[in-house]
Write a protein that holds these residues in place. Structure first.
Motif, mmCIF file in Angstrom:
data_model
loop_
_atom_site.group_PDB
_atom_site.id
_atom_site.type_symbol
_atom_site.label_atom_id
_atom_site.label_comp_id
_atom_site.label_asym_id
_atom_site.label_seq_id
_atom_site.Cartn_x
_atom_site.Cartn_y
_atom_site.Cartn_z
ATOM 1 N N ILE A 1 6.518 6.732 2.251
ATOM 2 C CA ILE A 1 6.703 5.790 3.359
ATOM 3 C C ILE A 1 6.290 4.411 2.868
ATOM 4 C CG2 ILE A 1 5.999 5.167 5.696
ATOM 5 C CD1 ILE A 1 5.430 8.086 6.215
ATOM 6 N N ILE A 2 7.167 3.431 3.047
ATOM 7 C CA ILE A 2 6.907 2.059 2.622
ATOM 8 C C ILE A 2 6.709 1.215 3.872
ATOM 9 C CG2 ILE A 2 7.776 0.097 1.309
ATOM 10 C CD1 ILE A 2 9.595 2.039 -0.196
ATOM 11 N N SER A 3 5.538 0.616 4.006
ATOM 12 C CA SER A 3 5.239 -0.177 5.196
ATOM 13 C C SER A 3 4.631 -1.514 4.802
ATOM 14 C CB SER A 3 4.285 0.580 6.131
ATOM 15 O OG SER A 3 3.103 0.957 5.446
ATOM 16 N N ASP A 4 4.636 -2.434 5.739
ATOM 17 C CA ASP A 4 4.050 -3.752 5.511
ATOM 18 C C ASP A 4 2.533 -3.616 5.468
ATOM 19 O OD1 ASP A 4 2.866 -6.455 6.637
ATOM 20 O OD2 ASP A 4 4.855 -6.934 5.854
ATOM 21 N N ALA A 5 1.919 -4.126 4.418
ATOM 22 C CA ALA A 5 0.477 -3.945 4.232
ATOM 23 C C ALA A 5 -0.326 -4.685 5.286
ATOM 24 C CB ALA A 5 0.064 -4.418 2.838
ATOM 25 N N GLU A 6 0.205 -5.773 5.829
ATOM 26 C CA GLU A 6 -0.549 -6.581 6.794
ATOM 27 C C GLU A 6 -0.381 -6.081 8.223
ATOM 28 O OE1 GLU A 6 -0.998 -11.275 8.169
ATOM 29 O OE2 GLU A 6 0.233 -10.724 6.439
ATOM 30 N N THR A 7 0.867 -5.799 8.618
ATOM 31 C CA THR A 7 1.135 -5.414 10.003
ATOM 32 C C THR A 7 1.146 -3.908 10.213
ATOM 33 O OG1 THR A 7 3.546 -5.391 9.700
ATOM 34 C CG2 THR A 7 2.507 -7.497 10.267
#
Length: 359
Positions: free
Chosen positions: A95-101
């Motif tokens: 799973i690739i997600s935005d590190a900040e949000t």
């Protein structure tokens, strides 16, 4: 290889090359006109699901990934070359997600699937692009567009049909060794399993399913106690949970019913959706029970535990009861796979059948 199921990376697609201001200069061509070319686009960053990988350890030690920038445009109508793309190989189930949000951006669920996780910037325009009937000698150009830059969180959730859960030393590793091709570490002390192990169970020709063996859970796992809480995420994609219980513990003072209920409570605390998954009870190590007392001990456990789902009695060591369990698991997994497939209407003209007559 060390099992790593979480990593943070910084990726940067290539910037586009700048356009060029140039004019044609040839003998006897006093007014040759503009011939400045466009800049090349920056390189993209791709991610590919590689079936041969089962850990994110490569990204733990290599965080920065930059694609090449595009070359600048040149005179004589020459465009800049595009920057070289880069491809990051990741395990299936990442799973690739935005590190900040924390927003989930992509999921790699199909082996060989390729996605673009950062686009390179387009190249700038050279002055030949601005030539017009009223502007015969333009000196305008544009810089290249910047490529996308992202800080990403990678999280691996293994893809398995069946997940094994239970207390340490319940016999999960012995079970997956008995029924599949997996060979996890087995010993007579708790927490011998330190990371998930996947095994393919062959039921027949072209009939199989995947089992995931996780480190044992203990009470308080949802709050961080023990090792199993780190890997509970890997159960979220399974179609069936097998709760393996040691029905014949060495310590006579152990309350097996209390332990079994504690595991279920940890699932409920961690994720209600995980708790709601189909769950079967597997009473392991029945070969350790006295033959004349076996039936009474099992009946007493089921009565006190008040479990309403399917219950199986096995011995992973001697493989007693494993074959019927495997067949029932395959039937369940196959039925769920068919139920998950979307229904597609097929035109009768492509099946050789006559369409129904209009009323």
């Amino acid at each position: 290889m060390k099992f790593v199921d979480e990593a943070y990376i910084d990726i940067s697609a290539g910037d586009g090359g700048a356009g060029c201001v140039s004019f044609r200069h040839e003998k006897y061509k006093e007014f040759g006109g503009p011939n400045g070319g466009d800049g090349g686009r920056g390189g993209h960053v791709y991610a590919v699901a590689d079936i041969n990988l089962n850990t994110l350890v490569d990204f733990r030690f290599s965080r920065r990934h930059d694609a090449q920038r595009g070359e600048h445009g040149m005179g004589s109508d020459m465009f800049g070359a595009a920057g070289a793309d880069i491809t990051l190989k990741m395990p299936v189930g990442t799973i690739i997600s935005d590190a900040e949000t924390g927003e989930v951006l992509f999921e790699l669920l199909v082996p060989g699937e390729v996605i673009t996780i950062a686009k390179g910037g387009d190249g700038g325009f050279g002055n030949m692009r601005f030539k017009s009937a009223i502007n015969r000698a333009p000196r305008q150009k544009t810089p290249g567009w910047p490529g996308e830059k992202r800080e990403l969180k990678l999280e691996l959730k293994v893809l398995a049909d069946v997940g094994l859960l239970g207390m340490p030393n319940a016999g999960k590793s012995t079970f997956i060794t008995a029924v599949s091709n997996a060979r996890p570490r087995i010993a007579d002390y708790p927490f011998t399993t330190l990371h998930p192990n996947l095994g393919v169970v062959r039921v027949g020709p072209e009939q199989s399913f995947v089992v995931a063996d996780l480190p044992g859970l203990i009470e308080g796992a949802a709050e961080g106690a023990g090792l199993g809480h780190q890997f509970l995420r890997h159960l979220q994609r399974t179609r069936l949970l097998l709760h393996i219980v040691d029905i014949a513990p060495f310590d006579e003072g152990v309350d097996t019913v209390k332990q079994a209920k504690a595991i279920v409570n940890e699932l409920k605390k961690y994720d209600p959706n995980l708790y709601a998954k189909p769950r079967w009870l597997v009473l392991n190590k029945v070969d350790m029970l006295p033959v004349e007392e076996r039936e009474a001990i099992i009946k007493d456990f089921i009565k006190r535990y008040k479990f309403k789902g399917p219950v199986f009695q096995i011995s992973a060591l001697t493989r007693e009861g494993c074959e019927p369990l495997i067949k029932e698991i395959y039937k369940h997994v196959k039925a769920q796979q068919q139920a998950e497939q979307p229904h597609v209407e097929v035109d009768p003209r492509f099946t050789g059948e006559e369409p129904p007559a209009n009323p």
